[in-house]
Each structure stands twice: as structure tokens, then as C-alpha cells.
Design a protein around this motif. Structure first.
Motif, PDB file in Angstrom:
ATOM      1  N   PHE A 135       0.836  -1.200   0.000  1.00 29.48           N
ATOM      2  CA  PHE A 135       0.000   0.000   0.000  1.00 29.48           C
ATOM      3  C   PHE A 135       0.871   1.251   0.000  1.00 29.48           C
ATOM      4  O   PHE A 135       0.641   2.189  -0.782  1.00 29.48           O
ATOM      5  N   ILE A 136       1.884   1.270   0.860  1.00 33.61           N
ATOM      6  CA  ILE A 136       2.763   2.437   0.979  1.00 33.61           C
ATOM      7  C   ILE A 136       3.573   2.628  -0.302  1.00 33.61           C
ATOM      8  O   ILE A 136       3.694   3.750  -0.818  1.00 33.61           O
ATOM      9  N   THR A 137       4.106   1.548  -0.834  1.00 31.84           N
ATOM     10  CA  THR A 137       4.911   1.638  -2.047  1.00 31.84           C
ATOM     11  C   THR A 137       4.073   2.061  -3.247  1.00 31.84           C
ATOM     12  O   THR A 137       4.470   2.938  -4.028  1.00 31.84           O
ATOM     13  N   GLN A 138       2.884   1.433  -3.403  1.00 33.15           N
ATOM     14  CA  GLN A 138       2.000   1.782  -4.520  1.00 33.15           C
ATOM     15  C   GLN A 138       1.625   3.261  -4.490  1.00 33.15           C
ATOM     16  O   GLN A 138       1.693   3.954  -5.510  1.00 33.15           O
ATOM     17  N   THR A 139       1.203   3.725  -3.331  1.00 35.25           N
ATOM     18  CA  THR A 139       0.764   5.120  -3.215  1.00 35.25           C
ATOM     19  C   THR A 139       1.897   6.081  -3.572  1.00 35.25           C
ATOM     20  O   THR A 139       1.687   7.076  -4.272  1.00 35.25           O
ATOM     21  N   THR A 140       3.099   5.779  -3.108  1.00 36.32           N
ATOM     22  CA  THR A 140       4.250   6.643  -3.395  1.00 36.32           C
ATOM     23  C   THR A 140       4.567   6.660  -4.888  1.00 36.32           C
ATOM     24  O   THR A 140       4.744   7.725  -5.488  1.00 36.32           O
ATOM     25  N   VAL A 141       4.641   5.486  -5.496  1.00 40.18           N
ATOM     26  CA  VAL A 141       5.004   5.381  -6.915  1.00 40.18           C
ATOM     27  C   VAL A 141       3.955   6.041  -7.800  1.00 40.18           C
ATOM     28  O   VAL A 141       4.284   6.802  -8.732  1.00 40.18           O
ATOM     29  N   PHE A 142       2.679   5.801  -7.514  1.00 41.84           N
ATOM     30  CA  PHE A 142       1.622   6.373  -8.341  1.00 41.84           C
ATOM     31  C   PHE A 142       1.550   7.898  -8.178  1.00 41.84           C
ATOM     32  O   PHE A 142       1.236   8.613  -9.132  1.00 41.84           O
ATOM     33  N   THR A 143       1.836   8.395  -6.984  1.00 41.40           N
ATOM     34  CA  THR A 143       1.861   9.846  -6.787  1.00 41.40           C
ATOM     35  C   THR A 143       2.991  10.470  -7.595  1.00 41.40           C
ATOM     36  O   THR A 143       2.816  11.528  -8.216  1.00 41.40           O
ATOM     37  N   ALA A 144       4.145   9.811  -7.597  1.00 46.79           N
ATOM     38  CA  ALA A 144       5.280  10.314  -8.376  1.00 46.79           C
ATOM     39  C   ALA A 144       4.964  10.310  -9.868  1.00 46.79           C
ATOM     40  O   ALA A 144       5.392  11.202 -10.611  1.00 46.79           O
ATOM     41  N   GLU A 145       4.204   9.315 -10.325  1.00 50.57           N
ATOM     42  CA  GLU A 145       3.880   9.200 -11.751  1.00 50.57           C
ATOM     43  C   GLU A 145       2.784  10.170 -12.189  1.00 50.57           C
ATOM     44  O   GLU A 145       2.878  10.797 -13.246  1.00 50.57           O
ATOM     45  N   LEU A 146       1.715  10.282 -11.379  1.00 51.72           N
ATOM     46  CA  LEU A 146       0.534  11.037 -11.798  1.00 51.72           C
ATOM     47  C   LEU A 146       0.440  12.422 -11.174  1.00 51.72           C
ATOM     48  O   LEU A 146      -0.335  13.260 -11.647  1.00 51.72           O
ATOM     49  N   GLY A 147       1.185  12.668 -10.120  1.00 54.21           N
ATOM     50  CA  GLY A 147       1.083  13.950  -9.447  1.00 54.21           C
ATOM     51  C   GLY A 147      -0.282  14.154  -8.825  1.00 54.21           C
ATOM     52  O   GLY A 147      -0.902  13.218  -8.310  1.00 54.21           O
ATOM     53  N   ALA A 148      -0.803  15.380  -8.887  1.00 51.26           N
ATOM     54  CA  ALA A 148      -2.080  15.703  -8.249  1.00 51.26           C
ATOM     55  C   ALA A 148      -3.250  14.928  -8.851  1.00 51.26           C
ATOM     56  O   ALA A 148      -4.280  14.717  -8.195  1.00 51.26           O
ATOM     57  N   ALA A 149      -3.113  14.462 -10.095  1.00 48.01           N
ATOM     58  CA  ALA A 149      -4.191  13.715 -10.752  1.00 48.01           C
ATOM     59  C   ALA A 149      -4.469  12.387 -10.058  1.00 48.01           C
ATOM     60  O   ALA A 149      -5.535  11.783 -10.250  1.00 48.01           O
ATOM     61  N   PHE A 150      -3.529  11.914  -9.238  1.00 50.24           N
ATOM     62  CA  PHE A 150      -3.731  10.673  -8.505  1.00 50.24           C
ATOM     63  C   PHE A 150      -4.899  10.798  -7.522  1.00 50.24           C
ATOM     64  O   PHE A 150      -5.481   9.796  -7.104  1.00 50.24           O
ATOM     65  N   ALA A 151      -5.273  12.021  -7.154  1.00 51.53           N
ATOM     66  CA  ALA A 151      -6.390  12.244  -6.229  1.00 51.53           C
ATOM     67  C   ALA A 151      -7.681  11.648  -6.783  1.00 51.53           C
ATOM     68  O   ALA A 151      -8.511  11.113  -6.030  1.00 51.53           O
ATOM     69  N   PHE A 152      -7.875  11.745  -8.101  1.00 50.50           N
ATOM     70  CA  PHE A 152      -9.089  11.190  -8.718  1.00 50.50           C
ATOM     71  C   PHE A 152      -9.118   9.672  -8.572  1.00 50.50           C
ATOM     72  O   PHE A 152     -10.166   9.086  -8.251  1.00 50.50           O
ATOM     73  N   ALA A 153      -7.987   9.016  -8.788  1.00 46.60           N
ATOM     74  CA  ALA A 153      -7.913   7.558  -8.654  1.00 46.60           C
ATOM     75  C   ALA A 153      -8.236   7.135  -7.223  1.00 46.60           C
ATOM     76  O   ALA A 153      -8.927   6.132  -6.998  1.00 46.60           O
ATOM     77  N   ILE A 154      -7.754   7.904  -6.249  1.00 45.10           N
ATOM     78  CA  ILE A 154      -8.047   7.589  -4.850  1.00 45.10           C
ATOM     79  C   ILE A 154      -9.536   7.695  -4.576  1.00 45.10           C
ATOM     80  O   ILE A 154     -10.140   6.813  -3.953  1.00 45.10           O
ATOM     81  N   LEU A 155     -10.158   8.775  -5.058  1.00 44.74           N
ATOM     82  CA  LEU A 155     -11.586   8.987  -4.825  1.00 44.74           C
ATOM     83  C   LEU A 155     -12.423   7.854  -5.414  1.00 44.74           C
ATOM     84  O   LEU A 155     -13.306   7.300  -4.743  1.00 44.74           O
ATOM     85  N   VAL A 156     -12.147   7.476  -6.662  1.00 44.48           N
ATOM     86  CA  VAL A 156     -12.919   6.409  -7.309  1.00 44.48           C
ATOM     87  C   VAL A 156     -12.709   5.081  -6.593  1.00 44.48           C
ATOM     88  O   VAL A 156     -13.664   4.326  -6.347  1.00 44.48           O
ATOM     89  N   SER A 157     -11.474   4.786  -6.211  1.00 38.58           N
ATOM     90  CA  SER A 157     -11.194   3.512  -5.540  1.00 38.58           C
ATOM     91  C   SER A 157     -11.898   3.432  -4.197  1.00 38.58           C
ATOM     92  O   SER A 157     -12.403   2.368  -3.809  1.00 38.58           O
ATOM     93  N   VAL A 158     -11.978   4.548  -3.473  1.00 39.74           N
ATOM     94  CA  VAL A 158     -12.673   4.550  -2.181  1.00 39.74           C
ATOM     95  C   VAL A 158     -14.168   4.280  -2.382  1.00 39.74           C
ATOM     96  O   VAL A 158     -14.778   3.520  -1.616  1.00 39.74           O
ATOM     97  N   LEU A 159     -14.765   4.888  -3.396  1.00 42.95           N
ATOM     98  CA  LEU A 159     -16.189   4.664  -3.660  1.00 42.95           C
ATOM     99  C   LEU A 159     -16.470   3.200  -3.998  1.00 42.95           C
ATOM    100  O   LEU A 159     -17.459   2.617  -3.518  1.00 42.95           O
ATOM    101  N   VAL A 160     -15.603   2.582  -4.793  1.00 42.91           N
ATOM    102  CA  VAL A 160     -15.784   1.166  -5.133  1.00 42.91           C
ATOM    103  C   VAL A 160     -15.567   0.292  -3.893  1.00 42.91           C
ATOM    104  O   VAL A 160     -16.311  -0.668  -3.651  1.00 42.91           O
ATOM    105  N   ASP A 161     -14.564   0.634  -3.096  1.00 42.21           N
ATOM    106  CA  ASP A 161     -14.307  -0.119  -1.861  1.00 42.21           C
ATOM    107  C   ASP A 161     -15.508  -0.083  -0.926  1.00 42.21           C
ATOM    108  O   ASP A 161     -15.853  -1.084  -0.296  1.00 42.21           O
TER     109      ASP A 161
END
Length: 409
Positions: free
Chosen positions: A38-64
Motif C-alpha cells: 500500500f505504501i509503495t504503490q501510493t508513493t510510486v503512483f503519486t510520483a507518476e501522476l502527481g495531483a491527478a492521482f487524487a481522482f484515482a483515490i476517490l474512485v477507488s474509495v467509492l468502489v471499496d
């Protein structure tokens, strides 16, 4: 563990005990999801997508939320664990679900022990073999005490709070562009569906799906009369996980937005060190250890919970079997230093089957087997979002099976 049948909820001490166990169930689900990966994924994806990663977090939380609302509702109302429901819906299905979960839980638990070792190395400079051994012994100690269930509940709540508070500190000192993150949570510049599905699989895949729900059964909060409390607990558990993801995302975003390139060999440690210097590295070590040790506890407890229905011997010696589960995981780690690469690929693929397989069984019980739910009328809206989440889980499962190609390369 506490026998729910012995809980007298008419007294205040018993009510407090029940609430504490239910809080433990919520945090067990959350901290099981918040592991080294979880920690590694979040770090790597933030580095790749920057602020746009916020959308992925929001959608994943809704599905969860959609998935866990259905899992907790069916398991809680029926008063049966997932494998018991599986065998009632389709004879033999529960055994298959248990086999998948125990195998995947064991392999990934080796990785959890490795993550705990890395955490102690960053925190105290301990050799990874020594750190892994000490971490395994700490987890074992919890299940050797007389009231192991109470001890587990308290430990996961405390360590969950520690992770959140420490990550909040790093998020504050890294000074992330919060406004940009908020804007892109609903209007992202980049949408990566693969990242979204990866997040979902990491937070409700494998044993994690059932960690909190199985513990809830033992809290005594079961049956149709407790539906509101069951729903609230399921959503709260997911939101705790989401909060940790958001704080970690902001902590890393503040670093990468400042133009820092994270070290590839250990991106999370690099982010924390750049944010807060030497203190940040130590904080990372404590967060990593807390995430890993709670995942060791969650994986071990939940995997054994899939076996207790099949034998009175397993039920009587449950805590000893949890200890044995941790010992085997730690022994394999100490021998080879990490989880075997091919076993990780295989376990990851099989873990991808647990969600669609298990969720299908639970949704079928909700839609067609009211007798298993004590006559409870299942909400159509909840069933509908459950089916939508199940269709997505099929896609996740198919992607995970594609990883089996790596076994033959």
C-alpha cells in the motif's frame, strides 16, 4: 477470542466491550489493507501522476465502500463467515474460497514480515533478519495472551492511529499543493484506469475483503437488528484506509511537486527523508513497521478464520494455529530473505480470484437466499452497486490471471 454468545449487551461494561471489538474489526480491515505494498504503490503512483492521482483515490474509495457494504451486510446479518455461506450456497465453494485465502495469505505474509524488517532497519538500523525475527515475535506475543482478541483489537487501533498521525505530520511539513489536489480529485488532467483497479485490488483483494467482517462476527454485532451499525462500521473502516491513502499521497505530492526525483530502490523512504530530513526517515521506518506488523496480524488471523468452521479442533486451537502461521511465514523469510518471486506471482493471481468468487457467493445469498439472512429483505440499491462492483472485480481477476505468464518466462 470472545464468544459472541456470552456477551450480555444489557450491561454497560459489556456494551463497551462490544464497541471496542467492533472498533477493532474496523481497524483490522483498514490496517490489513495498509501494508508495505500500500505504501509503495501510493508513493510510486503519486510520483507518476502527481495531483491527478487524487481522482484515482476517490474512485477507488467509492468502489471499496460498495464492496465492503455488501460483504459486511451479508456476513453480519447471516452470522456466518464467508466460507460457511459459500458451502451453504454451493457445496464445496467454501472450501475452495478458504484454500485460496490461506495460500495467498501465507505467501503475502512473508512479504509483510519483510516489510516489518525494512521498517525496523529504517527506524533503528537493525539488520533485516533481526528485525524480521523481532517483528514476528511481537505479532506472536499478541496471540499468546489469554484475551488475544482484545489484545489484537487494541494493537491495531493504536498502530492505525500512529500511522495516520505520523503521516499527517509529514504531509504538513512537505507543503503539498492541496488546492490542485482537490481540483484534480474531480477534474483530473490524467485518468489511469489501471492505477484505479490496482488500488481497488490492493485494498479489498484477497484476505483483506473479509478481515473486518469475520472479526465483526465475534464482536456480537450481527443479525438484522444491527444493520445500521454494520453499515456504519463497514463505511468507517474504508474511510480510515482512504484517509491514510490521502495523507500519504499529500506527503509525497509535496516532495515531488518541489521537483525532487525519488530514489527508485526505496521511493517511500526517499520521499519521507526529502520532506523531513533524518527525522522523516525515522518516521517512515515507524510507519512502515506499523503497516507491516498490523498486516501480519490481519493476514494470520483472517487466514485461520477461514478454517475454524471446518473442525472443532481448529476452533479450540485457533490462537496456536495463528502463531504457527506467523512462524512459518517468518521462517521462510529468514531462509530466503523475501517472498519467492514465482509464489508471489501465483498468489497474486489467485488472490485476484477471491474477490469475484467470494463476492458472487455473497451477492447470490443476498438476492436468492433470504433464508440464510434470517428473512432479511436485502436493499435493491445495495445489491445493484454490489453487482456493479462484482463486474469490476471480474476485470481485476482477469488481469491478475494474466500475471501467470510470468511463471513460464
Amino acid at each position: 477470542m470472545t464468544d459472541p454468545a456470552t456477551l450480555d449487551t444489557t450491561t454497560e461494561p459489556a456494551a463497551r466491550s462490544r464497541r471496542a471489538a467492533l472498533t477493532g474489526a474496523m481497524f483490522l480491515m483498514a490496517t490489513s489493507a495498509i501494508g508495505p505494498g500500500f505504501i509503495t504503490q501510493t508513493t510510486v503512483f503519486t510520483a507518476e501522476l502527481g495531483a491527478a492521482f487524487a481522482f484515482a483515490i476517490l474512485v477507488s474509495v467509492l468502489v471499496d465502500v460498495a464492496i465492503q457494504l455488501n460483504v459486511w451486510r451479508v456476513v453480519g446479518v447471516s452470522r456466518m463467515r464467508a466460507q460457511e455461506l459459500g458451502n451453504r450456497v454451493l457445496p464445496g465453494a467454501g472450501y475452495g474460497l478458504a484454500a485460496l485465502d490461506v495460500f495467498g495469505g501465507l505467501v503475502f505474509n512473508i512479504g509483510n514480515v519483510a516489510g516489518a524488517a525494512l521498517g525496523l532497519n529504517a527506524l533503528l538500523g537493525l539488520d533485516v533478519k533481526i528485525g524480521g525475527t523481532l517483528s514476528a515475535l511481537a505479532a506472536i506475543a499478541i496471540f499468546l495472551v489469554r484475551r488475544a482478541g482484545v489484545a489484537m483489537d487494541r494493537i491495531v487501533v493504536v498502530l492505525g492511529a500512529v500511522m495516520i498521525l505520523l503521516t499527517l505530520y509529514v504531509a504538513f511539513v512537505s507543503e503539498p499543493p492541496v488546492g490542485d489536489a482537490l481540483r484534480q480529485s474531480v477534474a483530473p488532467e490524467t485518468v489511469d484506469f489501471l492505477v484505479i483497479t490496482t488500488l481497488i485490488g490492493g485494498t479489498v483483494g484477497g484476505y483483506i475483503t473479509y478481515a473486518g467482517a469475520h472479526r465483526m462476527i465475534e464482536s456480537g454485532v450481527t443479525g438484522p437488528d444491527n444493520v445500521k451499525e454494520i453499515n456504519r462500521s463497514a463505511v468507517t473502516g474504508v474511510l480510515v484506509t482512504g484517509l491514510m491513502r490521502v495523507l500519504l499521497f499529500l506527503a509525497v505530492l509535496g516532495v515531488v511537486a518541489g521537483g525532487v526525483t525519488l530514489a527508485k530502490e526505496n521511493a517511500p523512504a526517499s520521499a519521507f527523508e526529502n520532506a523531513a530530513g533524518e527525522a522523516g526517515l525515522r518516521v517512515f521506518g515507524l510507519i512502515m513497521w506499523s503497516a507491516a506488523i498490523t498486516s501480519v496480524i490481519g493476514a494470520s488471523y483472517t487466514s485461520v478464520s477461514f478454517l475454524v468452521s471446518f473442525s472443532s479442533f481448529v476452533e479450540r486451537h485457533r490462537n496456536r494455529l495463528v502463531v504457527a502461521f506467523i512462524l512459518v511465514s517468518a521462517a521462510i523469510y529468514l531462509v530466503i530473505g523475501t517472498a519467492p518471486a514465482k509464489l508471489l506471482v501465483l498468489a497474486g493471481a489467485l488472490n485476484g480470484l477471491i474477490l469475484p468468487f467470494g463476492l458472487a457467493v455473497l451477492l447470490w445469498a443476498a438476492a436468492r437466499r433470504r433464508d440464510l439472512l434470517g428473512g432479511h429483505r436485502y436493499p435493491v440499491w445495495l445489491l445493484a452497486i454490489g453487482v456493479a462492483a462484482w463486474l469490476l472485480s471480474l476485470y481485476l481477476g482477469w488481469n491478475s490471471l494474466s500475471g501467470l505468464d510470468d511463471l513460464w518466462k
